[in-house]
Enzyme design. Structure first.
Site, PDB file in Angstrom:
ATOM      1  N   HIS A 488       0.815  -1.221   0.000  1.00 37.88           N
ATOM      2  CA  HIS A 488       0.000   0.000   0.000  1.00 37.88           C
ATOM      3  C   HIS A 488       0.843   1.263   0.000  1.00 37.88           C
ATOM      4  CE1 HIS A 488       0.503  -0.156   4.472  1.00 37.88           C
ATOM      5  NE2 HIS A 488       0.425   1.181   4.339  1.00 37.88           N
ATOM      6  N   ASP A 535      -0.403  -7.463   1.289  1.00 35.24           N
ATOM      7  CA  ASP A 535       0.197  -6.115   1.339  1.00 35.24           C
ATOM      8  C   ASP A 535       1.721  -6.233   1.362  1.00 35.24           C
ATOM      9  OD1 ASP A 535       0.525  -3.408   1.493  1.00 35.24           O
ATOM     10  OD2 ASP A 535      -0.035  -3.260   3.634  1.00 35.24           O
ATOM     11  N   SER A 635       4.365   2.148   8.257  1.00 34.32           N
ATOM     12  CA  SER A 635       3.979   1.187   7.231  1.00 34.32           C
ATOM     13  C   SER A 635       5.161   0.789   6.370  1.00 34.32           C
ATOM     14  CB  SER A 635       2.907   1.792   6.314  1.00 34.32           C
ATOM     15  OG  SER A 635       1.695   1.822   6.987  1.00 34.32           O
TER      16      SER A 635
END
Ligand SMILES: *[C@@H]1O[C@H](CO)[C@@H](O)[C@H](O)[C@H]1NC(C)=O
Ligand SMILES: *[C@@H]1O[C@H](CO)[C@@H](O)[C@H](O)[C@H]1NC(C)=O
Ligand SMILES: *[C@@H]1O[C@H](CO)[C@@H](O)[C@H](O)[C@H]1NC(C)=O
Ligand SMILES: CC(=O)N[C@H]1CO[C@H](CO)[C@@H](O)[C@@H]1O
Length: 685
Positions: A488, A535, A635
């Site tokens: 992402h 992801d 992330s």
């Protein structure tokens, strides 16, 4: 000169004969008057006979019948030469003592007189005589009639009507065509050895001579003169220059000629030349017995200006001479070098000038050239130097960041075929240095027992990447050219927009450095932004990172983290909500049981709609009481698990519901699900 003189004298004689033949007969006939009838009384008749000069006149009787008497008193035939009586004849036949019979009478010259005298009666009717005369060749050579001044001094050759003088070997006829003088001899001597001496040697040399001798042998030979002991050339005492009237001059090209005279032999003269001129000179007086010499030649020597080290000369002679060849071969491990260039073989010839046509080469130790560079490694010489034959080198990797695979040999030897060879192995390929993963090259000041947002020490998380795409994120170094992150993070991003920084824990410092240029982005093909499943993404860099204590890869997981295992998460977003950090921080979090996580998320779903479903590709980590957690900005960073001192990336920070709330956990991409995809992607790109 001498030969043409001889021809001239022969012509001269022929000329005389020719003239004589024109005016005088070579033969003739005479007879008594009235013959063949009885001769008349009271006769006194004379014939003057002549044949060409250079001949003798011979008379022979074919018939003679003259009244016999004692001493031919009454009638007679008389033959005279210059008033000298050669014969007085009478009688009927050869039994008569005054009859000439078959005898010929030869005049000492070319003339003769014949006189026929009769008395007052011829009562018995004698018939008289009939005779022939002819020119016969004089043997001047045996004749004593030649006056001493006309005699040949050496050899007399009788010719028709004349004679020729010639000389013994070593002499030649003088202009008088009669006397012989000694030759100078010689001229040019071309044999490789020989002898020569002055004219007349060892007797007195003729005077007024200038005899030239040249010894000329091919270049490449050197003449040595060896004069005999018996040497004598007129030498006027106290006269300067000493050899004034008689001399022997020896000349060698390029040197001042030397004159010799006196009684002392010059002995041996080494000329070092292939050309020598000798001039023997006498003037019109004095006495010299002259000289005699033998000459020999030897081939020019070519010297070896130096020894050949580490090589051999064949053939091996103490000395080398003109036309000799030599070969040079180097010992094993050495190569032939000439003027800085390597040559495959060497041969040279001794030339006539005493020099080798090629100068000697060197034998230089062979070498294997620079060994191949080892990326992320280096080379040590175990023995030898300069990459020379028999040198041994050892490759090493830049420890502790790189290492060999155990199977690889690391020592290479420079061999005879000029190649680096691995010991006990035919492989010439050098080994590779592989990055060491999952280590850190720092000694930590604390044991890391503290949970939560601690500031990371330098080098504590060398795999940590600071990633900027549309926002701030993290990524993980997994290979020299490969960075792992959350898919992402790359959503709606191009490789140009992706900026990755490594090597520091401080954002402001990182931003001062150049981001790593990206070659390509590899988002997992089944990633969907709608449910965050899969992801995971890989970023390929354009060039490899060189690892050091601040940048090192983490290892890919071998097995799943078990619930309760402690993981460590680092990141630049790890602080209280809403605040972004300048320094890298980390927390230690336990892995949460999948069922517990399900339940936690179900609870959250009651408050927050659209919570993504938890799949087997995800796991949770965190504390049930909350507080310390990962949050936005983290992330793509790694959750690592330490196993036998090696860090493996177990999870990638993916998503969560709120940050740090009790009963909530962070959700991570389960990397074990993707190791095949990661390896395949890295291999294929
Ligand atoms: C020179 O000649 C003499 C006599 O002919 C001889 O004995 C001698 O060996 C010769 N020397 C050399 C060097 O040839
Ligand atoms: C770090 O690496 C250096 C070599 O580059 C090594 O000497 C040192 O021991 C290492 N330190 C740690 C803690 O591994
Ligand atoms: C969270 O981390 C801090 C250190 O930053 C620590 O003091 C605290 O105890 C941790 N909270 C829990 C619940 O472990
Ligand atoms: C052979 C020959 O004829 N002999 C004669 C020579 O002359 C004498 C006389 O003088 C004769 O008696 C020979 O018979």
């Amino acid at each position: 000169m001498r030969r043409s003189g001889l021809i001239l004298s022969v012509l001269f004689v022929f000329l005389n004969v020719g003239v004589s033949v024109g005016s005088l007969a070579m033969h003739g006939h005479l007879q008594s008057p009235l013959y063949p009838n009885p001769y008349p009384a009271n006769l006194h008749k004379q014939w003057d006979l002549e044949v060409p000069s250079g001949y003798q006149l011979q008379i022979s009787f074919n018939y003679l019948d003259i009244e016999p008497s004692v001493n031919c008193y009454y009638d007679y035939l008389m033959v005279l030469h210059s008033k000298k009586i050669l014969g007085k004849f009478c009688g009927r036949n050869s039994t008569d003592p005054h009859h000439p019979g078959n005898k010929n009478i030869v005049s000492p010259s070319n003339r003769l007189q014949v006189v026929f005298v009769t008395d007052e009666t011829n009562s018995e009717n004698h018939l008289g005589f009939s005779a022939f005369y002819q020119a016969i060749d004089i043997d001047e050579c045996s004749s004593t009639s030649l006056d001493p001044d006309s005699r040949c001094s050496q050899i007399c050759l009788n010719t028709l009507g004349s004679y020729l003088c010639t000389c013994y070997h070593g002499y030649h006829l003088r202009g008088d065509q009669r006397t012989c003088v000694l030759d100078c001899g010689g001229g040019v001597f071309k044999e490789l050895e020989g002898g020569l001496s002055s004219p007349g040697y060892p007797n007195s040399a003729p005077l007024g001579q200038n005899c030239l001798y040249t010894i000329s042998v091919p270049p490449g030979f050197q003449i040595t003169l060896n004069f005999s002991e018996n040497f004598q050339i007129e030498h006027i005492q106290h006269q300067e220059p000493v050899c004034l009237f008689h001399w022997l001059k020896v000349s060698v090209p390029g040197e001042t000629p030397k004159k010799f005279c006196g009684n002392k032999s010059p002995g041996i003269i080494t000329t070092n030349s292939h050309l020598v001129d000798l001039e023997f000179h006498t003037d019109g007086a004095g006495e010299s017995r002259g000289f005699s010499l033998r000459y020999t030649t030897n081939r020019v020597e070519c010297k070896l200006e130096r020894k050949i080290t580490n090589g051999k000369i064949t053939p091996n002679f103490p000395k080398y001479f003109y036309r000799d060849y030599i070969y040079i071969r180097c010992d094993n491990g050495y190569k032939l070098m000439m003027e800085g260039k390597e040559i495959s073989s060497f041969k040279t010839m001794c030339q006539e000038d005493g020099r080798w046509h090629l100068s000697l080469p060197q034998c230089q130790i062979i070498d294997c050239g620079e060994p191949k560079d080892l990326r992320n490694g280096g080379i040590n010489f175990l023995s030898g130097s300069g990459n020379e034959y028999k040198s041994v080198i050892q490759y090493h990797c830049n420890e502790p960041f790189y290492t060999f695979n155990q199977a690889n040999k690391v020592s290479f030897t420079c061999t005879l075929n000029r190649k680096w060879k691995a010991e006990g192995n035919d492989i010439e390929e050098i080994p590779n240095c592989y990055p060491v993963c999952g280590r850190r090259n720092v000694s930590l000041s604390v044991s890391g027992r503290v949970f939560g947002g601690e500031l990371a020490e330098k080098g504590m998380f060398p795999w940590q990447v600071f990633l900027i795409t549309h926002g701030r994120g993290g990524a993980i170094v997994v290979g020299e050219k490969w960075i792992l992150t959350a898919a992402h993070n790359l959503e709606k991003s191009s490789k140009e927009r992706v900026k990755s920084y490594v090597g520091s824990n401080i954002v402001t410092e990182l931003l001062k450095s150049e981001p790593l240029p990206v070659e390509s982005l590899h988002v997992h093909p089944e990633f969907k932004i709608s449910d965050f499943n899969n992801d995971i993404a890989l970023i390929k860099l354009q060039s490899p990172i060189t690892f050091n204590e601040n940048v090192m890869p983490v290892c890919l997981p071998e097995q799943d983290g078990q619930s309760g295992n402690m993981g460590t998460v680092s990141g630049f977003g790890l602080t209280e909500e809403q605040n972004t950090a300048d320094a890298l921080r980390y927390v230690r979090l336990p892995i949460v049981d999948q069922q517990v996580c399900h339940e936690s998320l179900n609870k959250a779903r009651q408050i927050v709609p659209n919570v993504y479903p938890l799949t087997e590709n995800m796991f949770c980590a965190g504390l049930p009481e909350g507080g310390n957690d990962t949050c936005r900005g983290d992330s793509g960073s790694a959750l690592v698990i330490k196993n036998n001192d090696v860090f493996h990336v177990a999870g990638i920070v993916s998503w969560g519901v709120d940050c740090g709330k009790p009963g909530r956990y962070g959700v991570y991409t389960r990397v074990t699900q993707y190791t095949d995809w990661i390896r395949k992607t890295m291999e294929e790109n």
